[in-house]
Design a protein around this motif. Sequence first.
Motif, PDB file in Angstrom:
ATOM      1  N   VAL A   8       0.832  -1.199   0.000  1.00 35.57           N
ATOM      2  CA  VAL A   8       0.000   0.000   0.000  1.00 35.57           C
ATOM      3  C   VAL A   8       0.867   1.250   0.000  1.00 35.57           C
ATOM      4  CG1 VAL A   8      -1.761   1.238   1.286  1.00 35.57           C
ATOM      5  CG2 VAL A   8      -1.833  -1.240   1.172  1.00 35.57           C
ATOM      6  N   HIS A   9       1.992   1.210   0.666  1.00 39.74           N
ATOM      7  CA  HIS A   9       2.836   2.392   0.814  1.00 39.74           C
ATOM      8  C   HIS A   9       3.888   2.527  -0.281  1.00 39.74           C
ATOM      9  CE1 HIS A   9       0.987   2.856   4.687  1.00 39.74           C
ATOM     10  NE2 HIS A   9       1.279   1.602   4.963  1.00 39.74           N
ATOM     11  N   LEU A  10       3.947   1.578  -1.163  1.00 39.88           N
ATOM     12  CA  LEU A  10       4.963   1.590  -2.211  1.00 39.88           C
ATOM     13  C   LEU A  10       4.494   2.454  -3.377  1.00 39.88           C
ATOM     14  CD1 LEU A  10       7.651   0.352  -3.147  1.00 39.88           C
ATOM     15  CD2 LEU A  10       6.309  -1.439  -4.235  1.00 39.88           C
ATOM     16  N   LYS A  11       5.280   3.464  -3.710  1.00 43.75           N
ATOM     17  CA  LYS A  11       4.962   4.330  -4.837  1.00 43.75           C
ATOM     18  C   LYS A  11       6.155   4.321  -5.782  1.00 43.75           C
ATOM     19  CE  LYS A  11       1.914   7.464  -2.412  1.00 43.75           C
ATOM     20  NZ  LYS A  11       1.669   8.830  -1.989  1.00 43.75           N
ATOM     21  N   LEU A  12       5.973   3.715  -6.912  1.00 44.86           N
ATOM     22  CA  LEU A  12       7.053   3.666  -7.886  1.00 44.86           C
ATOM     23  C   LEU A  12       7.017   4.919  -8.747  1.00 44.86           C
ATOM     24  CD1 LEU A  12       6.841  -0.041  -9.019  1.00 44.86           C
ATOM     25  CD2 LEU A  12       8.474   0.981  -7.456  1.00 44.86           C
ATOM     26  N   GLN A  13       8.151   5.562  -8.882  1.00 39.88           N
ATOM     27  CA  GLN A  13       8.259   6.749  -9.712  1.00 39.88           C
ATOM     28  C   GLN A  13       9.440   6.559 -10.647  1.00 39.88           C
ATOM     29  OE1 GLN A  13       8.889  10.033  -7.124  1.00 39.88           O
ATOM     30  NE2 GLN A  13       6.862   9.926  -6.200  1.00 39.88           N
ATOM     31  N   THR A  14       9.200   6.770 -11.917  1.00 34.29           N
ATOM     32  CA  THR A  14      10.325   6.721 -12.850  1.00 34.29           C
ATOM     33  C   THR A  14      10.933   8.107 -12.924  1.00 34.29           C
ATOM     34  OG1 THR A  14       8.853   7.147 -14.710  1.00 34.29           O
ATOM     35  CG2 THR A  14       9.281   4.854 -14.166  1.00 34.29           C
ATOM     36  N   ARG A  15      12.236   8.151 -12.973  1.00 34.39           N
ATOM     37  CA  ARG A  15      12.942   9.432 -12.987  1.00 34.39           C
ATOM     38  C   ARG A  15      13.851   9.504 -14.202  1.00 34.39           C
ATOM     39  NH1 ARG A  15      13.247  12.682  -8.564  1.00 34.39           N
ATOM     40  NH2 ARG A  15      12.043  12.025  -6.786  1.00 34.39           N
ATOM     41  N   GLN A  16      14.050  10.721 -14.645  1.00 33.44           N
ATOM     42  CA  GLN A  16      14.969  10.985 -15.743  1.00 33.44           C
ATOM     43  C   GLN A  16      16.236  11.559 -15.139  1.00 33.44           C
ATOM     44  OE1 GLN A  16      14.088  10.364 -18.968  1.00 33.44           O
ATOM     45  NE2 GLN A  16      16.144  10.874 -19.646  1.00 33.44           N
ATOM     46  N   TYR A  17      17.360  10.867 -15.338  1.00 34.28           N
ATOM     47  CA  TYR A  17      18.617  11.292 -14.724  1.00 34.28           C
ATOM     48  C   TYR A  17      19.517  12.061 -15.679  1.00 34.28           C
ATOM     49  CZ  TYR A  17      17.309   8.310 -10.860  1.00 34.28           C
ATOM     50  OH  TYR A  17      16.643   7.758  -9.810  1.00 34.28           O
ATOM     51  N   GLU A  18      19.224  11.993 -16.946  1.00 35.37           N
ATOM     52  CA  GLU A  18      20.050  12.675 -17.929  1.00 35.37           C
ATOM     53  C   GLU A  18      19.148  13.197 -19.034  1.00 35.37           C
ATOM     54  OE1 GLU A  18      23.251  11.093 -20.986  1.00 35.37           O
ATOM     55  OE2 GLU A  18      23.839  10.756 -18.898  1.00 35.37           O
ATOM     56  N   LEU A  19      19.426  14.410 -19.493  1.00 35.90           N
ATOM     57  CA  LEU A  19      18.617  15.009 -20.549  1.00 35.90           C
ATOM     58  C   LEU A  19      19.560  15.725 -21.524  1.00 35.90           C
ATOM     59  CD1 LEU A  19      15.649  15.440 -21.395  1.00 35.90           C
ATOM     60  CD2 LEU A  19      15.720  17.597 -20.165  1.00 35.90           C
ATOM     61  N   PHE A  20      19.545  15.312 -22.785  1.00 32.38           N
ATOM     62  CA  PHE A  20      20.409  15.880 -23.832  1.00 32.38           C
ATOM     63  C   PHE A  20      21.883  15.817 -23.440  1.00 32.38           C
ATOM     64  CE2 PHE A  20      16.410  18.456 -24.268  1.00 32.38           C
ATOM     65  CZ  PHE A  20      15.929  17.756 -25.367  1.00 32.38           C
ATOM     66  N   GLY A  21      22.294  14.724 -22.802  1.00 29.74           N
ATOM     67  CA  GLY A  21      23.691  14.543 -22.433  1.00 29.74           C
ATOM     68  C   GLY A  21      24.096  15.263 -21.166  1.00 29.74           C
ATOM     69  N   ARG A  22      23.167  15.940 -20.512  1.00 31.69           N
ATOM     70  CA  ARG A  22      23.471  16.662 -19.279  1.00 31.69           C
ATOM     71  C   ARG A  22      22.892  15.908 -18.086  1.00 31.69           C
ATOM     72  NH1 ARG A  22      26.003  21.902 -19.710  1.00 31.69           N
ATOM     73  NH2 ARG A  22      25.853  22.447 -21.893  1.00 31.69           N
ATOM     74  N   SER A  23      23.637  15.823 -17.032  1.00 30.62           N
ATOM     75  CA  SER A  23      23.187  15.134 -15.827  1.00 30.62           C
ATOM     76  C   SER A  23      22.159  15.999 -15.099  1.00 30.62           C
ATOM     77  CB  SER A  23      24.371  14.858 -14.908  1.00 30.62           C
ATOM     78  OG  SER A  23      23.907  14.308 -13.699  1.00 30.62           O
ATOM     79  N   LEU A  24      21.093  15.362 -14.604  1.00 27.83           N
ATOM     80  CA  LEU A  24      20.066  16.069 -13.844  1.00 27.83           C
ATOM     81  C   LEU A  24      20.194  15.804 -12.342  1.00 27.83           C
ATOM     82  CD1 LEU A  24      16.964  15.496 -16.129  1.00 27.83           C
ATOM     83  CD2 LEU A  24      18.391  17.533 -15.959  1.00 27.83           C
ATOM     84  N   GLY A  25      21.341  15.313 -11.907  1.00 24.50           N
ATOM     85  CA  GLY A  25      21.569  15.076 -10.479  1.00 24.50           C
ATOM     86  C   GLY A  25      20.759  13.895  -9.983  1.00 24.50           C
ATOM     87  N   ARG A  26      19.908  14.124  -8.994  1.00 26.20           N
ATOM     88  CA  ARG A  26      19.070  13.064  -8.432  1.00 26.20           C
ATOM     89  C   ARG A  26      17.951  12.650  -9.370  1.00 26.20           C
ATOM     90  NH1 ARG A  26      17.172  15.612  -3.204  1.00 26.20           N
ATOM     91  NH2 ARG A  26      15.499  14.151  -3.627  1.00 26.20           N
ATOM     92  N   GLY A  27      17.770  13.383 -10.425  1.00 30.44           N
ATOM     93  CA  GLY A  27      16.744  13.036 -11.396  1.00 30.44           C
ATOM     94  C   GLY A  27      15.448  13.799 -11.181  1.00 30.44           C
ATOM     95  N   VAL A  28      14.677  13.869 -12.229  1.00 33.29           N
ATOM     96  CA  VAL A  28      13.379  14.549 -12.207  1.00 33.29           C
ATOM     97  C   VAL A  28      12.322  13.521 -12.576  1.00 33.29           C
ATOM     98  CG1 VAL A  28      12.022  16.419 -13.220  1.00 33.29           C
ATOM     99  CG2 VAL A  28      14.470  16.702 -12.922  1.00 33.29           C
ATOM    100  N   GLU A  29      11.182  13.567 -11.889  1.00 30.75           N
ATOM    101  CA  GLU A  29      10.102  12.642 -12.217  1.00 30.75           C
ATOM    102  C   GLU A  29       9.694  12.841 -13.671  1.00 30.75           C
ATOM    103  OE1 GLU A  29       6.684  12.314  -9.654  1.00 30.75           O
ATOM    104  OE2 GLU A  29       7.854  13.169  -8.022  1.00 30.75           O
ATOM    105  N   ARG A  30       9.481  11.755 -14.347  1.00 33.73           N
ATOM    106  CA  ARG A  30       9.113  11.854 -15.766  1.00 33.73           C
ATOM    107  C   ARG A  30       7.744  12.482 -15.951  1.00 33.73           C
ATOM    108  NH1 ARG A  30      11.943   6.382 -17.773  1.00 33.73           N
ATOM    109  NH2 ARG A  30      13.984   7.330 -18.034  1.00 33.73           N
TER     110      ARG A  30
END
Length: 140
Positions: A8-30
Motif C-alpha cells: 500500500v505504501h509503495l509508490k514507484l516513480q520513474t525518474r529521468q537522470y540525464e537530458l540531452f547529455g546533461r546530468s540532472l543530479g538526483r533526477g526529475v520525475e518523468r
Amino acid sequence: MRLPTDTVHLKLQTRQYELFGRSLGRGVERRILLIGATSTALWWAMLLLLGMPILHRLSPLLFLVPPVVFVLYGTRRDDTGRMVLAAWRDRLLFHAPARRRPIGNPLLELDNHRSRPVRLLIIARLVTSAPNPDREGGAW
C-alpha cells in the motif's frame, strides 16, 4: 510466520537522470517533465498564434516564466499526496456547465415526447343519511 507487506505504501516513480547529455543530479520525475513540456508547448503556441515576436526584449520573460511558475505550483503535493494540478482540474470540472445538468428520468426521454400538464377531474358525492332508530344506541 507472516511478513509485513508494504504494498500500500509503495509508490514507484520513474525518474529521468540525464537530458540531452546533461546530468540532472538526483533526477526529475518523468511525469513532471511531461507536464512541463506539454504546458510549455501549449503556452508557446498560444503566444506565437497571438503574434508575440520571439526576438522582443521581453520575450524570454513572457515565453519562459509562466510555464515555469505553472509547473512549480501545479506539481506540488498536498497532504494526501495528490498534485495540485488534480485539484485545479477537479475545480474546473465542477464549475463546467456540463457537470451541473440535472439528471432526468431516462424512461421519459423518448424521441418525440413532450411534457404536458396532468389534469385531474375529481368528482365527490356527499351522501347523508338520517339516523336509524333501529340501531342500538339510537341516534348517532
